[in-house]
Design an enzyme around this catalytic site. Structure first.
Site, PDB file in Angstrom:
ATOM      1  N   LYS A  20      27.818   7.733  -9.345  1.00  0.00           N
ATOM      2  CA  LYS A  20      26.747   8.629  -9.786  1.00  0.00           C
ATOM      3  C   LYS A  20      27.344   9.939 -10.327  1.00  0.00           C
ATOM      4  CE  LYS A  20      23.437   6.774  -6.428  1.00  0.00           C
ATOM      5  NZ  LYS A  20      22.508   7.151  -5.346  1.00  0.00           N
ATOM      6  N   TYR A  60      15.156   2.738 -10.905  1.00  0.00           N
ATOM      7  CA  TYR A  60      14.578   3.223  -9.642  1.00  0.00           C
ATOM      8  C   TYR A  60      13.059   3.052  -9.585  1.00  0.00           C
ATOM      9  CZ  TYR A  60      19.031   5.292  -8.102  1.00  0.00           C
ATOM     10  OH  TYR A  60      20.328   5.483  -7.670  1.00  0.00           O
ATOM     11  N   ASN A 126      24.905  11.135  -2.809  1.00  0.00           N
ATOM     12  CA  ASN A 126      25.671  10.128  -2.059  1.00  0.00           C
ATOM     13  C   ASN A 126      26.625   9.292  -2.922  1.00  0.00           C
ATOM     14  OD1 ASN A 126      23.792   8.554  -3.310  1.00  0.00           O
ATOM     15  ND2 ASN A 126      22.790   7.831  -1.443  1.00  0.00           N
ATOM     16  N   HIS A 129      26.173   3.994  -6.279  1.00  0.00           N
ATOM     17  CA  HIS A 129      25.082   3.026  -6.195  1.00  0.00           C
ATOM     18  C   HIS A 129      25.654   1.637  -6.026  1.00  0.00           C
ATOM     19  CE1 HIS A 129      21.490   0.692  -7.151  1.00  0.00           C
ATOM     20  NE2 HIS A 129      22.281  -0.036  -7.919  1.00  0.00           N
ATOM     21  N   GLU A 140      19.701  -5.461 -12.415  1.00  0.00           N
ATOM     22  CA  GLU A 140      20.387  -4.198 -12.717  1.00  0.00           C
ATOM     23  C   GLU A 140      21.518  -4.397 -13.718  1.00  0.00           C
ATOM     24  OE1 GLU A 140      19.451  -1.832  -8.531  1.00  0.00           O
ATOM     25  OE2 GLU A 140      21.470  -2.566  -8.897  1.00  0.00           O
TER      26      GLU A 140
HETATM   27  P1  IDP Z   1      20.525   3.040  -1.864  1.00  0.00           P
HETATM   28  O1  IDP Z   1      21.146   3.864  -2.964  1.00  0.00           O
HETATM   29  O2  IDP Z   1      21.346   3.082  -0.613  1.00  0.00           O
HETATM   30  O3  IDP Z   1      20.183   1.642  -2.292  1.00  0.00           O
HETATM   31  P2  IDP Z   1      17.678   3.643  -2.055  1.00  0.00           P
HETATM   32  O4  IDP Z   1      16.722   3.655  -0.920  1.00  0.00           O
HETATM   33  O5  IDP Z   1      17.601   2.525  -3.047  1.00  0.00           O
HETATM   34  O6  IDP Z   1      19.154   3.768  -1.451  1.00  0.00           O
HETATM   35  O7  IDP Z   1      17.512   5.026  -2.810  1.00  0.00           O
HETATM   36  C1  IDP Z   1      18.117   5.236  -4.047  1.00  0.00           C
HETATM   37  C2  IDP Z   1      18.729   6.609  -4.080  1.00  0.00           C
HETATM   38  O8  IDP Z   1      17.703   7.586  -3.960  1.00  0.00           O
HETATM   39  C3  IDP Z   1      19.683   6.939  -2.918  1.00  0.00           C
HETATM   40  O9  IDP Z   1      20.981   6.426  -3.104  1.00  0.00           O
HETATM   41  C4  IDP Z   1      19.648   8.447  -2.942  1.00  0.00           C
HETATM   42  O10 IDP Z   1      20.451   8.944  -4.017  1.00  0.00           O
HETATM   43  C5  IDP Z   1      18.198   8.733  -3.276  1.00  0.00           C
HETATM   44  N1  IDP Z   1      17.398   8.935  -2.064  1.00  0.00           N
HETATM   45  C6  IDP Z   1      16.921   7.971  -1.234  1.00  0.00           C
HETATM   46  N2  IDP Z   1      16.228   8.516  -0.205  1.00  0.00           N
HETATM   47  C7  IDP Z   1      16.263   9.854  -0.400  1.00  0.00           C
HETATM   48  C8  IDP Z   1      15.706  10.984   0.307  1.00  0.00           C
HETATM   49  O11 IDP Z   1      15.057  10.843   1.344  1.00  0.00           O
HETATM   50  N3  IDP Z   1      15.981  12.220  -0.217  1.00  0.00           N
HETATM   51  C9  IDP Z   1      16.686  12.406  -1.356  1.00  0.00           C
HETATM   52  N4  IDP Z   1      17.217  11.374  -2.055  1.00  0.00           N
HETATM   53  C10 IDP Z   1      17.009  10.115  -1.601  1.00  0.00           C
HETATM   54 MG    MG Z   2      18.745   0.857  -3.580  1.00  0.00          MG
END
Ligand code: IDP
Ligand code: MG
Length: 164
Positions: A20, A60, A126, A129, A140
């Site tokens: 990212k 997303y 984080n 992805h 994807e």
């Molecule tokens: P993942 O990336 O581990 O699959 P997902 O639930 O698919 O997690 O969420 C996609 C992305 O959205 C996360 O990697 C993170 O960057 C962001 N995200 C998810 N939950 C939160 C939140 O509660 N606050 C802020 N960003 C979030």
């Molecule tokens: Mg995800």
């Protein structure tokens, strides 16, 4: 998956890994490639790009109703220096294994040894992805790559990595 798909179809599983914008800014691209390469997965496509809002909203779409969604799209598409390295990998159970290598979505819960657990502190930044299922991975990959950008090449180490 040249040459061995009929014998061992599960080896042909693919996933989408993306570094990212925060990961690119923090020079994590090499570290991520290194981890997946040394695990034994096969890189079949890679590029750097500025993600469009059109692609991001599809990528997303399941999070559209979440309160953090606008900030998430802004983060993923932010500014002129933003870039993204996207990698498509093949390997046995690559989707499940790569989720374990990436760690929990919430960086504060991600275990040491994972990409997120080693290099990030907050869920909103984080670094990486990884597709969360085989079905989602195929979608994807189709979203981020044209077919011609995925390279079919034969590796010489099947029998060292897998029982085939
Ligand atoms: P993942 O990336 O581990 O699959 P997902 O639930 O698919 O997690 O969420 C996609 C992305 O959205 C996360 O990697 C993170 O960057 C962001 N995200 C998810 N939950 C939160 C939140 O509660 N606050 C802020 N960003 C979030
Ligand atoms: Mg995800």
């Amino acid at each position: 998956c040249l040459g061995y798909s009929s014998a061992a179809p599960e080896i042909c599983e693919r996933t989408l890994i993306a570094v990212k914008p925060d990961g690119v800014q923090r020079r994590m691209v090499g570290e991520v490639i290194k981890r997946f390469e040394q695990r034994g997965f096969k890189l079949v496509g890679i590029k750097m790009l500025q993600a469009s809002e059109a692609v991001l909203s599809k990528h997303y779409h399941d999070l559209q109703k979440k309160p953090f969604y606008p900030a998430l799209i802004r983060y993923m598409a932010s500014g002129p220096v933003v870039a993204m390295g996207s990698m498509v990998w093949e390997g046995h159970n690559v989707v499940r294994s790569s989720r374990l290598m990436v760690g929990e979505t919430d960086s504060s819960q991600a275990k040491p040894g994972t990409v997120r657990g080693d290099f990030s502190v907050h869920i909103s930044r984080n670094i990486i992805h990884a597709s969360d299922s085989v079905e989602v991975a195929e979608k994807e990959i189709g979203l981020w790559f044209h077919t011609a950008e995925l390279i079919t090449w034969e590796t010489n180490d099947h029998s060292d990595l897998y029982q085939v």
